[in-house]
Design a protein around this motif. Structure first.
Motif, PDB file in Angstrom:
ATOM      1  N   MET A 103       0.836  -1.183   0.000  1.00  0.00           N
ATOM      2  CA  MET A 103       0.000   0.000   0.000  1.00  0.00           C
ATOM      3  C   MET A 103       0.885   1.252   0.000  1.00  0.00           C
ATOM      4  SD  MET A 103      -3.024  -1.258   0.035  1.00  0.00           S
ATOM      5  CE  MET A 103      -4.254  -0.116   0.566  1.00  0.00           C
ATOM      6  N   ALA A 104       0.305   2.339  -0.385  1.00  0.00           N
ATOM      7  CA  ALA A 104       1.027   3.601  -0.457  1.00  0.00           C
ATOM      8  C   ALA A 104       1.030   4.299   0.900  1.00  0.00           C
ATOM      9  CB  ALA A 104       0.386   4.507  -1.500  1.00  0.00           C
ATOM     10  N   ARG A 105       2.017   5.134   1.091  1.00  0.00           N
ATOM     11  CA  ARG A 105       2.071   5.957   2.299  1.00  0.00           C
ATOM     12  C   ARG A 105       1.586   7.348   1.927  1.00  0.00           C
ATOM     13  NH1 ARG A 105       4.163   3.904   6.699  1.00  0.00           N
ATOM     14  NH2 ARG A 105       4.631   5.896   7.660  1.00  0.00           N
ATOM     15  N   VAL A 106       0.922   7.995   2.862  1.00  0.00           N
ATOM     16  CA  VAL A 106       0.437   9.349   2.646  1.00  0.00           C
ATOM     17  C   VAL A 106       0.899  10.239   3.785  1.00  0.00           C
ATOM     18  CG1 VAL A 106      -1.581   8.736   1.272  1.00  0.00           C
ATOM     19  CG2 VAL A 106      -1.781   8.808   3.742  1.00  0.00           C
ATOM     20  N   GLU A 155       0.391   4.675   6.576  1.00  0.00           N
ATOM     21  CA  GLU A 155       0.120   3.714   5.515  1.00  0.00           C
ATOM     22  C   GLU A 155      -1.349   3.857   5.126  1.00  0.00           C
ATOM     23  OE1 GLU A 155       1.660   1.075   2.914  1.00  0.00           O
ATOM     24  OE2 GLU A 155       2.779   1.791   4.637  1.00  0.00           O
ATOM     25  N   TYR A 156      -1.625   4.071   3.842  1.00  0.00           N
ATOM     26  CA  TYR A 156      -3.009   4.278   3.399  1.00  0.00           C
ATOM     27  C   TYR A 156      -3.737   2.948   3.340  1.00  0.00           C
ATOM     28  CZ  TYR A 156      -7.021   5.965   0.876  1.00  0.00           C
ATOM     29  OH  TYR A 156      -8.310   6.293   0.531  1.00  0.00           O
ATOM     30  N   ASN A 157      -4.904   2.903   3.973  1.00  0.00           N
ATOM     31  CA  ASN A 157      -5.799   1.752   3.873  1.00  0.00           C
ATOM     32  C   ASN A 157      -7.233   2.278   3.935  1.00  0.00           C
ATOM     33  OD1 ASN A 157      -6.398   2.193   6.617  1.00  0.00           O
ATOM     34  ND2 ASN A 157      -4.790   0.781   7.263  1.00  0.00           N
ATOM     35  N   ASP A 158      -8.214   1.401   3.922  1.00  0.00           N
ATOM     36  CA  ASP A 158      -9.613   1.837   3.896  1.00  0.00           C
ATOM     37  C   ASP A 158      -9.997   2.625   5.141  1.00  0.00           C
ATOM     38  OD1 ASP A 158     -10.011   0.703   1.433  1.00  0.00           O
ATOM     39  OD2 ASP A 158     -10.787  -1.183   2.238  1.00  0.00           O
ATOM     40  N   ALA A 159      -9.486   2.244   6.292  1.00  0.00           N
ATOM     41  CA  ALA A 159      -9.826   2.942   7.533  1.00  0.00           C
ATOM     42  C   ALA A 159      -9.289   4.370   7.518  1.00  0.00           C
ATOM     43  CB  ALA A 159      -9.274   2.182   8.741  1.00  0.00           C
ATOM     44  N   VAL A 160      -8.038   4.529   7.127  1.00  0.00           N
ATOM     45  CA  VAL A 160      -7.442   5.860   7.053  1.00  0.00           C
ATOM     46  C   VAL A 160      -8.154   6.690   5.979  1.00  0.00           C
ATOM     47  CG1 VAL A 160      -5.332   7.133   6.491  1.00  0.00           C
ATOM     48  CG2 VAL A 160      -5.217   5.117   7.952  1.00  0.00           C
ATOM     49  N   GLY A 161      -8.513   6.070   4.888  1.00  0.00           N
ATOM     50  CA  GLY A 161      -9.232   6.774   3.828  1.00  0.00           C
ATOM     51  C   GLY A 161     -10.576   7.305   4.294  1.00  0.00           C
ATOM     52  N   GLY A 162     -11.277   6.533   5.109  1.00  0.00           N
ATOM     53  CA  GLY A 162     -12.556   6.979   5.646  1.00  0.00           C
ATOM     54  C   GLY A 162     -12.403   8.156   6.591  1.00  0.00           C
ATOM     55  N   ILE A 163     -11.380   8.121   7.411  1.00  0.00           N
ATOM     56  CA  ILE A 163     -11.128   9.233   8.340  1.00  0.00           C
ATOM     57  C   ILE A 163     -10.771  10.493   7.554  1.00  0.00           C
ATOM     58  CG2 ILE A 163      -9.612  10.066  10.167  1.00  0.00           C
ATOM     59  CD1 ILE A 163      -9.351   7.133  11.084  1.00  0.00           C
ATOM     60  N   ILE A 164      -9.952  10.335   6.522  1.00  0.00           N
ATOM     61  CA  ILE A 164      -9.561  11.483   5.705  1.00  0.00           C
ATOM     62  C   ILE A 164     -10.778  12.104   5.041  1.00  0.00           C
ATOM     63  CG2 ILE A 164      -8.301  12.181   3.632  1.00  0.00           C
ATOM     64  CD1 ILE A 164      -6.143  10.117   4.456  1.00  0.00           C
ATOM     65  N   ARG A 165     -11.683  11.291   4.524  1.00  0.00           N
ATOM     66  CA  ARG A 165     -12.885  11.823   3.884  1.00  0.00           C
ATOM     67  C   ARG A 165     -13.749  12.598   4.868  1.00  0.00           C
ATOM     68  NH1 ARG A 165     -12.187   7.319   0.859  1.00  0.00           N
ATOM     69  NH2 ARG A 165     -13.368   5.943   2.231  1.00  0.00           N
ATOM     70  N   LYS A 166     -13.772  12.172   6.111  1.00  0.00           N
ATOM     71  CA  LYS A 166     -14.580  12.852   7.121  1.00  0.00           C
ATOM     72  C   LYS A 166     -14.038  14.243   7.439  1.00  0.00           C
ATOM     73  CE  LYS A 166     -16.746  10.754  10.395  1.00  0.00           C
ATOM     74  NZ  LYS A 166     -17.319  10.175  11.589  1.00  0.00           N
ATOM     75  N   ILE A 167     -12.723  14.419   7.356  1.00  0.00           N
ATOM     76  CA  ILE A 167     -12.116  15.700   7.741  1.00  0.00           C
ATOM     77  C   ILE A 167     -11.331  16.311   6.592  1.00  0.00           C
ATOM     78  CG2 ILE A 167     -12.026  15.188  10.206  1.00  0.00           C
ATOM     79  CD1 ILE A 167      -9.056  14.397   9.731  1.00  0.00           C
ATOM     80  N   GLN A 168     -11.721  16.036   5.353  1.00  0.00           N
ATOM     81  CA  GLN A 168     -10.951  16.508   4.198  1.00  0.00           C
ATOM     82  C   GLN A 168     -10.856  18.020   4.111  1.00  0.00           C
ATOM     83  OE1 GLN A 168     -12.780  14.904   0.730  1.00  0.00           O
ATOM     84  NE2 GLN A 168     -14.777  15.812   1.181  1.00  0.00           N
ATOM     85  N   HIS A 169     -11.779  18.743   4.732  1.00  0.00           N
ATOM     86  CA  HIS A 169     -11.741  20.194   4.704  1.00  0.00           C
ATOM     87  C   HIS A 169     -10.779  20.770   5.749  1.00  0.00           C
ATOM     88  CE1 HIS A 169     -14.710  18.877   7.606  1.00  0.00           C
ATOM     89  NE2 HIS A 169     -14.586  20.033   8.226  1.00  0.00           N
ATOM     90  N   LEU A 170     -10.227  19.925   6.610  1.00  0.00           N
ATOM     91  CA  LEU A 170      -9.307  20.376   7.659  1.00  0.00           C
ATOM     92  C   LEU A 170      -7.856  19.993   7.391  1.00  0.00           C
ATOM     93  CD1 LEU A 170     -11.405  19.344  10.802  1.00  0.00           C
ATOM     94  CD2 LEU A 170     -11.300  21.579   9.709  1.00  0.00           C
ATOM     95  N   VAL A 171      -7.623  19.115   6.438  1.00  0.00           N
ATOM     96  CA  VAL A 171      -6.287  18.574   6.206  1.00  0.00           C
ATOM     97  C   VAL A 171      -5.926  18.636   4.726  1.00  0.00           C
ATOM     98  CG1 VAL A 171      -6.378  16.994   8.174  1.00  0.00           C
ATOM     99  CG2 VAL A 171      -7.128  16.203   5.939  1.00  0.00           C
ATOM    100  N   THR A 172      -4.618  18.503   4.465  1.00  0.00           N
ATOM    101  CA  THR A 172      -4.150  18.269   3.099  1.00  0.00           C
ATOM    102  C   THR A 172      -3.470  16.902   3.092  1.00  0.00           C
ATOM    103  OG1 THR A 172      -2.032  19.349   3.507  1.00  0.00           O
ATOM    104  CG2 THR A 172      -3.787  20.696   2.570  1.00  0.00           C
ATOM    105  N   VAL A 173      -3.591  16.210   1.978  1.00  0.00           N
ATOM    106  CA  VAL A 173      -3.043  14.855   1.856  1.00  0.00           C
ATOM    107  C   VAL A 173      -2.176  14.802   0.617  1.00  0.00           C
ATOM    108  CG1 VAL A 173      -3.612  12.417   1.633  1.00  0.00           C
ATOM    109  CG2 VAL A 173      -5.132  13.933   2.921  1.00  0.00           C
TER     110      VAL A 173
END
Length: 59
Positions: free
Chosen positions: A1-4, A38-56
């Motif tokens: 998997m990719a790292r972010v 490490e990017y996985n489905d769980a991290v992706g879901g968290i990122i989507r929830k707070i995408q307006h607060l973070v940059t990836v």
């Protein structure tokens, strides 16, 4: 998997509790703090929830 690299760019003041907890679960909490995960489905879901607060960015 990719790292972010996830960087918090906006404050969590006056945000819902679920968004505050999402920021904490990633290991963030202050503006301009970054974590590399490490990017996985769980991290992706968290990122989507707070995408307006973070940059990836992919490392």
């Amino acid at each position: 998997m990719a790292r972010v690299k996830i960087t918090q760019v906006r404050s969590i003041i006056k945000r819902p509790k679920t968004q505050k907890l999402a920021i904490q679960s990633l290991g963030l909490g202050k503006i301009n703090r970054s974590v590399s995960l490490e990017y996985n489905d769980a991290v992706g879901g968290i990122i989507r929830k707070i995408q307006h607060l973070v940059t990836v960015e992919e490392i």
